[in-house]
Design a protein around this motif. Structure first.
Motif, mmCIF file in Angstrom:
data_model
loop_
_atom_site.group_PDB
_atom_site.id
_atom_site.type_symbol
_atom_site.label_atom_id
_atom_site.label_comp_id
_atom_site.label_asym_id
_atom_site.label_seq_id
_atom_site.Cartn_x
_atom_site.Cartn_y
_atom_site.Cartn_z
ATOM 1 N N TRP A 179 -11.689 19.630 18.505
ATOM 2 C CA TRP A 179 -11.229 18.577 17.601
ATOM 3 C C TRP A 179 -9.903 17.978 18.057
ATOM 4 O O TRP A 179 -9.576 16.841 17.737
ATOM 5 C CB TRP A 179 -11.087 19.125 16.191
ATOM 6 N N CYS A 180 -9.137 18.738 18.862
ATOM 7 C CA CYS A 180 -7.850 18.229 19.336
ATOM 8 C C CYS A 180 -8.019 17.112 20.355
ATOM 9 O O CYS A 180 -7.042 16.423 20.690
ATOM 10 C CB CYS A 180 -7.012 19.359 19.931
ATOM 11 N N ALA A 181 -9.243 16.911 20.873
ATOM 12 C CA ALA A 181 -9.472 15.873 21.880
ATOM 13 C C ALA A 181 -9.184 14.487 21.325
ATOM 14 O O ALA A 181 -8.877 13.563 22.086
ATOM 15 C CB ALA A 181 -10.907 15.951 22.404
ATOM 16 N N ASP A 182 -9.280 14.326 20.016
ATOM 17 C CA ASP A 182 -9.009 13.027 19.387
ATOM 18 C C ASP A 182 -7.530 12.833 19.081
ATOM 19 O O ASP A 182 -7.132 11.813 18.523
ATOM 20 C CB ASP A 182 -9.821 12.884 18.102
ATOM 21 N N GLY A 183 -6.698 13.819 19.427
ATOM 22 C CA GLY A 183 -5.270 13.708 19.195
ATOM 23 C C GLY A 183 -4.883 14.106 17.784
ATOM 24 O O GLY A 183 -5.724 14.480 16.961
ATOM 25 N N PHE A 184 -3.603 14.016 17.510
ATOM 26 C CA PHE A 184 -3.064 14.392 16.215
ATOM 27 C C PHE A 184 -2.423 13.160 15.587
ATOM 28 O O PHE A 184 -1.494 12.575 16.137
ATOM 29 C CB PHE A 184 -2.006 15.494 16.360
ATOM 30 N N GLY A 185 -2.912 12.774 14.425
ATOM 31 C CA GLY A 185 -2.402 11.577 13.774
ATOM 32 C C GLY A 185 -1.037 11.790 13.135
ATOM 33 O O GLY A 185 -0.721 12.882 12.657
ATOM 34 N N ASP A 186 -0.216 10.746 13.110
ATOM 35 C CA ASP A 186 1.100 10.829 12.480
ATOM 36 C C ASP A 186 1.011 10.811 10.960
ATOM 37 O O ASP A 186 2.007 11.018 10.278
ATOM 38 C CB ASP A 186 1.981 9.669 12.955
ATOM 39 N N THR A 187 -0.183 10.532 10.421
ATOM 40 C CA THR A 187 -0.327 10.424 8.970
ATOM 41 C C THR A 187 -0.746 11.750 8.332
ATOM 42 O O THR A 187 -1.085 11.780 7.152
ATOM 43 C CB THR A 187 -1.375 9.358 8.622
ATOM 44 N N ASP A 188 -0.755 12.810 9.100
ATOM 45 C CA ASP A 188 -1.174 14.117 8.591
ATOM 46 C C ASP A 188 -0.208 14.574 7.500
ATOM 47 O O ASP A 188 0.935 14.934 7.775
ATOM 48 C CB ASP A 188 -1.200 15.128 9.740
ATOM 49 N N ASP A 189 -0.669 14.583 6.251
ATOM 50 C CA ASP A 189 0.232 14.950 5.153
ATOM 51 C C ASP A 189 0.428 16.454 5.039
ATOM 52 O O ASP A 189 1.149 16.909 4.149
ATOM 53 C CB ASP A 189 -0.252 14.368 3.822
ATOM 54 N N PRO A 194 -0.573 24.821 19.616
ATOM 55 C CA PRO A 194 -0.122 23.901 20.661
ATOM 56 C C PRO A 194 -0.888 22.587 20.584
ATOM 57 O O PRO A 194 -2.039 22.556 20.132
ATOM 58 C CB PRO A 194 -0.433 24.658 21.957
ATOM 59 N N LEU A 195 -0.263 21.503 21.020
ATOM 60 C CA LEU A 195 -0.969 20.223 21.060
ATOM 61 C C LEU A 195 -2.017 20.217 22.165
ATOM 62 O O LEU A 195 -3.106 19.675 21.997
ATOM 63 C CB LEU A 195 0.024 19.077 21.267
ATOM 64 N N ALA A 196 -1.689 20.818 23.318
ATOM 65 C CA ALA A 196 -2.665 20.912 24.414
ATOM 66 C C ALA A 196 -3.693 21.986 24.077
ATOM 67 O O ALA A 196 -3.409 22.935 23.352
ATOM 68 C CB ALA A 196 -1.952 21.235 25.725
ATOM 69 N N HIS A 197 -4.886 21.835 24.634
ATOM 70 C CA HIS A 197 -5.977 22.763 24.327
ATOM 71 C C HIS A 197 -5.832 24.053 25.140
ATOM 72 O O HIS A 197 -6.046 24.062 26.350
ATOM 73 C CB HIS A 197 -7.328 22.116 24.633
ATOM 74 N N HIS A 198 -5.445 25.128 24.440
ATOM 75 C CA HIS A 198 -5.319 26.444 25.062
ATOM 76 C C HIS A 198 -5.742 27.499 24.055
ATOM 77 O O HIS A 198 -5.571 27.329 22.846
ATOM 78 C CB HIS A 198 -3.872 26.737 25.495
ATOM 79 N N ASP A 199 -6.261 28.608 24.560
ATOM 80 C CA ASP A 199 -6.476 29.810 23.760
ATOM 81 C C ASP A 199 -5.355 30.785 24.150
ATOM 82 O O ASP A 199 -4.661 30.587 25.146
ATOM 83 C CB ASP A 199 -7.851 30.403 24.047
ATOM 84 N N LEU A 200 -5.183 31.841 23.382
ATOM 85 C CA LEU A 200 -4.076 32.753 23.657
ATOM 86 C C LEU A 200 -4.158 33.391 25.045
ATOM 87 O O LEU A 200 -3.148 33.429 25.764
ATOM 88 C CB LEU A 200 -4.001 33.832 22.575
ATOM 89 N N PRO A 201 -5.328 33.901 25.495
ATOM 90 C CA PRO A 201 -5.361 34.532 26.822
ATOM 91 C C PRO A 201 -5.083 33.564 27.968
ATOM 92 O O PRO A 201 -4.723 34.003 29.069
ATOM 93 C CB PRO A 201 -6.791 35.093 26.911
ATOM 94 N N SER A 202 -5.266 32.258 27.730
ATOM 95 C CA SER A 202 -5.069 31.290 28.808
ATOM 96 C C SER A 202 -3.810 30.448 28.611
ATOM 97 O O SER A 202 -3.611 29.454 29.325
ATOM 98 C CB SER A 202 -6.287 30.349 28.886
ATOM 99 N N LEU A 203 -2.933 30.843 27.708
ATOM 100 C CA LEU A 203 -1.731 30.068 27.429
ATOM 101 C C LEU A 203 -0.786 30.105 28.633
ATOM 102 O O LEU A 203 -0.425 31.191 29.103
ATOM 103 C CB LEU A 203 -1.031 30.635 26.189
ATOM 104 N N PRO A 204 -0.368 28.950 29.159
ATOM 105 C CA PRO A 204 0.559 28.947 30.305
ATOM 106 C C PRO A 204 1.877 29.632 29.967
ATOM 107 O O PRO A 204 2.290 29.694 28.801
ATOM 108 C CB PRO A 204 0.769 27.452 30.578
ATOM 109 N N GLY A 205 2.547 30.120 31.004
ATOM 110 C CA GLY A 205 3.755 30.908 30.795
ATOM 111 C C GLY A 205 4.846 30.181 30.039
ATOM 112 O O GLY A 205 5.522 30.770 29.198
ATOM 113 N N ASP A 206 5.031 28.877 30.316
ATOM 114 C CA ASP A 206 6.103 28.161 29.630
ATOM 115 C C ASP A 206 5.815 28.019 28.143
ATOM 116 O O ASP A 206 6.706 28.170 27.299
ATOM 117 C CB ASP A 206 6.342 26.792 30.275
ATOM 118 N N LEU A 207 4.550 27.766 27.799
ATOM 119 C CA LEU A 207 4.184 27.675 26.392
ATOM 120 C C LEU A 207 4.231 29.049 25.723
ATOM 121 O O LEU A 207 4.595 29.160 24.548
ATOM 122 C CB LEU A 207 2.794 27.065 26.233
ATOM 123 N N ALA A 208 3.863 30.086 26.468
ATOM 124 C CA ALA A 208 3.921 31.443 25.915
ATOM 125 C C ALA A 208 5.357 31.817 25.560
ATOM 126 O O ALA A 208 5.631 32.406 24.508
ATOM 127 C CB ALA A 208 3.333 32.443 26.900
#
Length: 215
Positions: A71-81, A108-122
């Motif tokens: 679902w994140c492929a469509d982005g995140f809207g600024d109107t999310d209340d 995260p905004l980018a599509h990651h699961d916990l086992p595949s989370l890049p080091g900087d995001l971790a």
């Protein structure tokens, strides 16, 4: 990398459970464990576990196993209340249907699961876990914060932060989620006010911006 040959299979794991179960496939309730705690939310009389089912042929697919299908492929809207706080890489939202003072979800905004989370995001996630936990515990009606990660339904990483009500000692520990499902729903205006406490403290300590509720 494959598991060592001596590693136990799930079939062997299940066989040990089946051997401990009765003829009806039910394990006895370990009343000396959680049911014996003073915080256990259910009466023990008449309590029994469901029969244990054998392992399925395979793990069921989750929502968004592929980034293009998430679902994140469509982005995140600024109107999310429900947006509490965000920065260039993360967003924090609050549940509008809960019996707790605060129930938040960090992802995260980018599509990651916990086992595949890049080091900087971790590394940043660790800092945010600390910051969100601190912020939740500054909500006046919260005594402690609990952190949960499941990931059985959706492949996009999401962490839950549960604000355990202050001085409600029955709600301590892991039974909190059982209580939450049965508690009356907290009014939306109260949830928004509590989330605003979190949002403002997050901005002060880790930067980013508040959602619409914090403006």
């Amino acid at each position: 990398m494959t598991a060592p040959s001596e590693a136990e299979s799930v079939e062997d794991y299940f066989a040990r459970i089946a051997a401990a179960a009765g003829d009806d496939g039910r394990l006895p309730v370990a009343v000396e464990e959680m049911p014996g705690w003073d915080i256990y939310p259910y009466e023990i009389e008449g309590l029994r576990l469901k029969p244990v089912q054998p392992p399925a042929d395979e793990e069921p697919p989750r929502r968004g196993e592929l980034a293009a299908d998430c679902w994140c492929a469509d982005g995140f809207g600024d109107t999310d209340d429900r947006l509490v706080w965000s920065n260039a890489r993360w967003r924090l939202t609050f549940s509008v249907d809960t019996g707790l003072p605060v129930m938040l979800m960090l992802m995260p905004l980018a599509h990651h699961d916990l086992p595949s989370l890049p080091g900087d995001l971790a590394a940043e996630m660790g800092q945010l876990v600390v910051a969100v936990s601190d912020a939740v515990e500054h909500v006046p009606s919260v005594g402690r914060v609990q952190l949960a990660k499941y990931g059985d339904g959706g492949a996009h990483l999401h962490l839950f932060f549960l604000g355990r009500p202050a001085r409600m000692l029955q709600f301590r520990g892991s039974p909190l989620i059982d209580w939450e499902e049965n508690l009356p729903r907290v009014p939306l205006d109260v949830l928004r006010t509590n989330a605003r406490v979190v949002a403002e403290r997050m901005v002060v300590h880790v930067g980013g911006t508040t959602g619409a509720l914090g403006r």
